[in-house]
Write an enzyme that holds these catalytic residues in place. Structure first.
Site, PDB file in Angstrom:
ATOM      1  N   TYR A 149       0.851  -1.300   0.020  1.00  0.00           N
ATOM      2  CA  TYR A 149      -0.097   0.043  -0.025  1.00  0.00           C
ATOM      3  C   TYR A 149       1.087   1.050   0.201  1.00  0.00           C
ATOM      4  O   TYR A 149       0.633   2.034  -0.664  1.00  0.00           O
ATOM      5  CB  TYR A 149      -0.863   0.024   1.179  1.00  0.00           C
ATOM      6  CG  TYR A 149      -1.486   1.184   1.505  1.00  0.00           C
ATOM      7  CD1 TYR A 149      -2.669   1.830   0.803  1.00  0.00           C
ATOM      8  CD2 TYR A 149      -1.018   2.071   2.629  1.00  0.00           C
ATOM      9  CE1 TYR A 149      -3.133   3.078   1.123  1.00  0.00           C
ATOM     10  CE2 TYR A 149      -1.526   3.304   2.992  1.00  0.00           C
ATOM     11  CZ  TYR A 149      -2.819   3.797   2.058  1.00  0.00           C
ATOM     12  OH  TYR A 149      -3.349   5.155   2.383  1.00  0.00           O
TER      13      TYR A 149
HETATM   14  P1  NAD Z   1     -12.221   5.444   1.726  1.00  0.00           P
HETATM   15  O1  NAD Z   1     -12.020   4.031   1.237  1.00  0.00           O
HETATM   16  O2  NAD Z   1     -13.131   5.771   2.711  1.00  0.00           O
HETATM   17  O3  NAD Z   1     -12.470   6.373   0.460  1.00  0.00           O
HETATM   18  C1  NAD Z   1     -12.019   6.097  -0.568  1.00  0.00           C
HETATM   19  C2  NAD Z   1     -13.013   6.359  -1.803  1.00  0.00           C
HETATM   20  O4  NAD Z   1     -12.397   6.074  -3.079  1.00  0.00           O
HETATM   21  C3  NAD Z   1     -13.868   5.021  -1.711  1.00  0.00           C
HETATM   22  O5  NAD Z   1     -15.143   5.472  -1.601  1.00  0.00           O
HETATM   23  C4  NAD Z   1     -13.897   4.401  -2.853  1.00  0.00           C
HETATM   24  O6  NAD Z   1     -14.738   3.734  -3.488  1.00  0.00           O
HETATM   25  C5  NAD Z   1     -13.312   5.524  -3.872  1.00  0.00           C
HETATM   26  N1  NAD Z   1     -12.441   4.924  -5.057  1.00  0.00           N
HETATM   27  C6  NAD Z   1     -11.391   3.997  -5.049  1.00  0.00           C
HETATM   28  N2  NAD Z   1     -10.835   3.970  -6.350  1.00  0.00           N
HETATM   29  C7  NAD Z   1     -11.454   4.681  -7.020  1.00  0.00           C
HETATM   30  C8  NAD Z   1     -11.452   4.819  -8.462  1.00  0.00           C
HETATM   31  N3  NAD Z   1     -10.613   4.378  -9.189  1.00  0.00           N
HETATM   32  N4  NAD Z   1     -12.311   5.865  -8.991  1.00  0.00           N
HETATM   33  C9  NAD Z   1     -13.434   6.408  -8.306  1.00  0.00           C
HETATM   34  N5  NAD Z   1     -13.317   6.111  -6.955  1.00  0.00           N
HETATM   35  C10 NAD Z   1     -12.647   5.214  -6.382  1.00  0.00           C
HETATM   36  O7  NAD Z   1     -10.787   5.838   2.280  1.00  0.00           O
HETATM   37  P2  NAD Z   1     -10.418   6.997   3.117  1.00  0.00           P
HETATM   38  O8  NAD Z   1      -9.989   6.708   4.498  1.00  0.00           O
HETATM   39  O9  NAD Z   1     -11.552   8.152   2.953  1.00  0.00           O
HETATM   40  O10 NAD Z   1      -9.052   7.402   2.427  1.00  0.00           O
HETATM   41  C11 NAD Z   1      -8.985   8.723   1.395  1.00  0.00           C
HETATM   42  C12 NAD Z   1      -7.835   8.957   0.957  1.00  0.00           C
HETATM   43  O11 NAD Z   1      -6.870   8.963   2.066  1.00  0.00           O
HETATM   44  C13 NAD Z   1      -6.993   7.524   0.252  1.00  0.00           C
HETATM   45  O12 NAD Z   1      -6.374   7.979  -0.863  1.00  0.00           O
HETATM   46  C14 NAD Z   1      -6.186   7.119   1.439  1.00  0.00           C
HETATM   47  O13 NAD Z   1      -4.924   6.306   0.822  1.00  0.00           O
HETATM   48  C15 NAD Z   1      -5.739   8.289   2.275  1.00  0.00           C
HETATM   49  N6  NAD Z   1      -5.254   8.242   3.458  1.00  0.00           N
HETATM   50  C16 NAD Z   1      -6.229   7.854   4.099  1.00  0.00           C
HETATM   51  C17 NAD Z   1      -5.693   7.767   5.577  1.00  0.00           C
HETATM   52  C18 NAD Z   1      -6.883   7.370   6.616  1.00  0.00           C
HETATM   53  O14 NAD Z   1      -6.244   7.118   7.653  1.00  0.00           O
HETATM   54  N7  NAD Z   1      -7.985   7.233   6.648  1.00  0.00           N
HETATM   55  C19 NAD Z   1      -4.537   8.038   6.119  1.00  0.00           C
HETATM   56  C20 NAD Z   1      -3.271   8.078   4.992  1.00  0.00           C
HETATM   57  C21 NAD Z   1      -3.961   8.523   3.694  1.00  0.00           C
HETATM   58  C1  UGA Z   2      -4.219   3.786   8.533  1.00  0.00           C
HETATM   59  C2  UGA Z   2      -4.987   3.696   7.164  1.00  0.00           C
HETATM   60  O1  UGA Z   2      -5.676   2.590   7.301  1.00  0.00           O
HETATM   61  C3  UGA Z   2      -4.346   3.723   5.914  1.00  0.00           C
HETATM   62  O2  UGA Z   2      -5.077   4.054   4.920  1.00  0.00           O
HETATM   63  C4  UGA Z   2      -3.297   4.930   6.042  1.00  0.00           C
HETATM   64  O3  UGA Z   2      -2.766   5.095   4.904  1.00  0.00           O
HETATM   65  C5  UGA Z   2      -2.605   5.057   7.279  1.00  0.00           C
HETATM   66  O4  UGA Z   2      -3.266   5.067   8.247  1.00  0.00           O
HETATM   67  C6  UGA Z   2      -1.535   6.358   7.331  1.00  0.00           C
HETATM   68  O5  UGA Z   2      -1.432   6.939   8.344  1.00  0.00           O
HETATM   69  O6  UGA Z   2      -0.899   6.492   6.180  1.00  0.00           O
HETATM   70  P1  UGA Z   2      -2.996   2.281  10.343  1.00  0.00           P
HETATM   71  O7  UGA Z   2      -1.805   3.153  10.988  1.00  0.00           O
HETATM   72  O8  UGA Z   2      -2.685   0.867  10.029  1.00  0.00           O
HETATM   73  O9  UGA Z   2      -3.272   2.782   8.668  1.00  0.00           O
HETATM   74  O10 UGA Z   2      -4.325   2.492  11.010  1.00  0.00           O
HETATM   75  P2  UGA Z   2      -5.377   1.571  11.777  1.00  0.00           P
HETATM   76  O11 UGA Z   2      -6.134   0.881  11.003  1.00  0.00           O
HETATM   77  O12 UGA Z   2      -6.153   2.588  12.667  1.00  0.00           O
HETATM   78  O13 UGA Z   2      -4.399   0.728  12.844  1.00  0.00           O
HETATM   79  C7  UGA Z   2      -3.760   1.415  13.672  1.00  0.00           C
HETATM   80  C8  UGA Z   2      -2.853   0.350  14.491  1.00  0.00           C
HETATM   81  O14 UGA Z   2      -3.825  -0.493  15.250  1.00  0.00           O
HETATM   82  C9  UGA Z   2      -2.265  -0.519  13.699  1.00  0.00           C
HETATM   83  O15 UGA Z   2      -0.877  -0.868  14.349  1.00  0.00           O
HETATM   84  C10 UGA Z   2      -2.798  -1.841  13.602  1.00  0.00           C
HETATM   85  O16 UGA Z   2      -2.214  -3.275  13.248  1.00  0.00           O
HETATM   86  C11 UGA Z   2      -3.657  -1.868  14.785  1.00  0.00           C
HETATM   87  N1  UGA Z   2      -4.944  -2.565  14.912  1.00  0.00           N
HETATM   88  C12 UGA Z   2      -5.784  -2.049  13.832  1.00  0.00           C
HETATM   89  C13 UGA Z   2      -5.170  -3.528  15.656  1.00  0.00           C
HETATM   90  O17 UGA Z   2      -4.437  -3.969  16.461  1.00  0.00           O
HETATM   91  N2  UGA Z   2      -6.538  -4.344  15.611  1.00  0.00           N
HETATM   92  C14 UGA Z   2      -7.323  -3.749  14.561  1.00  0.00           C
HETATM   93  O18 UGA Z   2      -8.576  -4.431  14.479  1.00  0.00           O
HETATM   94  C15 UGA Z   2      -7.171  -2.872  13.575  1.00  0.00           C
END
Ligand code: NAD
Ligand code: UGA
Length: 325
Positions: A149
């Protein structure tokens, strides 16, 4: 202003769309409603956005006519992507490459053809750092992702910067650090912990629970996008950390949650998951300089709001299959 929000039905994209609509802007949303998690949750996010100022396209960025979609758009908030660190191995990688790399490149080509854009904001990720060299990690530290990822998010980010420097697309990438709060995705830790706590199920921890995250509250991430969308950044291709400043271990999060719920939590420790970094912690000094952003929400406040939201939406969650959370 007319904005294009990609991934508008998702967690972060729906939050940005809601805020922009509230601020009186026109929003064009696109989302393919991919099957990574329950479509019902994404449709629910979209319901909140309905109205005259919101036009929605259920479509894939890889297929749709992007020139027509970008007509009259001032700012792009590119949130669409395939998220999730732990499921990016094996066959699933194809959807990471397609939705994080190919879709981003296609959107950038269209943005380069469209002379009228004032900003292209890209959702990058702390996962591009891998196990970082030092803490707090700065934007110039070596990116060395440890999950597939993270590799795709870094490729997307590099493409974004390249279109900035080579074609003058006014790009900025925001490296979000684990976003949480109301609306959080069902595969993420806090949603899983809160849902398990509210339904007396077991909370499963991957590893010892000593892993540390710089959790960042959703409204702060939305604010960063709004600021970045208006910012007069001198350097196209700019990259900044959006980090909440929490630096708390997963076990410490469970202590906070236990206090909020008022019950003992049922916690089980499982094997550590591949690709999971041990620690994230970002410096947000550059974000303060470049877009005037800083995090405002403490983990205690943010988690309390997420718990409140989970209680309010318990009917929606209880109608989903158990493996959704
Ligand atoms: P999310 O899955 O809730 O939202 C992403 C949306 O994009 C989904 O609804 C999905 O259907 C849509 N999508 C995926 N591929 C597509 C495509 N080809 N065309 C049109 N739509 C498409 O995820 P999120 O948590 O809201 O994350 C949003 C963005 O932020 C992502 O790019 C993710 O990598 C990035 N990000 C998220 C986190 C986090 O902690 N949530 C952290 C770092 C980065
Ligand atoms: C999150 C998002 O899922 C990614 O899309 C994003 O890009 C990433 O943050 C980021 O900061 O870039 P992550 O940090 O793994 O990734 O977020 P969580 O799913 O909230 O997990 C946090 C921690 O809790 C991780 O160490 C994970 O292994 C742990 N975890 C998660 C558990 O122990 N149990 C669970 O059920 C889920």
């Amino acid at each position: 202003m007319k904005a294009l929000v990609t991934g508008a039905a998702g967690f972060v994209g729906s939050g940005i769309s809601r805020r922009l609509l509230g601020d009186g802007h026109q929003v064009v949303g696109i989302d393919a409603l991919t099957s990574y998690y329950a479509e019902q949750l994404k449709r629910r996010n979209l319901q909140d956005l309905e109205g005259e100022s919101f036009a929605f396209h259920e479509a894939d960025i890889n297929d749709i006519d992007l020139d027509a979609l970008l007509d009259g758009v001032d700012v792009i908030y590119h949130q669409a992507g395939q998220p999730g660190v732990r499921s990016s191995w094996g066959q699933e990688f194809e959807s990471y490459a397609r939705n994080n790399v190919l879709a981003t490149q296609r959107l950038l080509e269209a943005a380069a053809r469209n002379g009228g854009l004032s900003k292209f904001v890209y959702a990058s990720s702390s996962s591009i750092y891998g196990d970082a060299e030092r803490f707090p990690t700065t934007e110039s530290d070596l990116p060395r992702p440890v999950s597939p990822y993270g590799v795709t998010k870094l490729a997307g980010e590099h493409l974004v910067s390249l279109y900035g420097t080579n074609f003058g697309v006014p790009t900025i990438s925001l490296r979000y650090f684990t976003v949480y709060g109301p609306g959080q995705r069902p595969d993420m830790a806090f949603t899983r912990f809160v849902q398990a706590a509210l339904s007396d199920r077991e909370i499963r921890i991957f590893g010892t629970g000593e892993q540390i995250r710089d959790f960042t509250y959703i409204d702060d991430v939305v604010e960063a996008n709004v600021l970045a969308g208006h910012a007069d950044t001198a350097r196209p291709g700019e990259v900044v950390n959006i980090s909440g400043g929490s630096n708390i271990s997963v076990n410490e999060v469970l202590d906070v949650l236990g206090g909020l719920v008022g019950n003992a939590l049922n916690v089980q420790y499982l094997e550590r998951s591949r690709g999971d970094v041990f620690r994230t912690g970002g410096s947000s000094d550059l974000a303060a300089d470049v877009i005037g952003w800083k995090s405002r929400t403490s983990i205690e406040k943010g988690l309390a709001r997420q718990l409140e939201w989970a209680r309010e939406t318990i009917d929606v969650w209880s109608s989903l299959p158990e493996n959704t959370v």
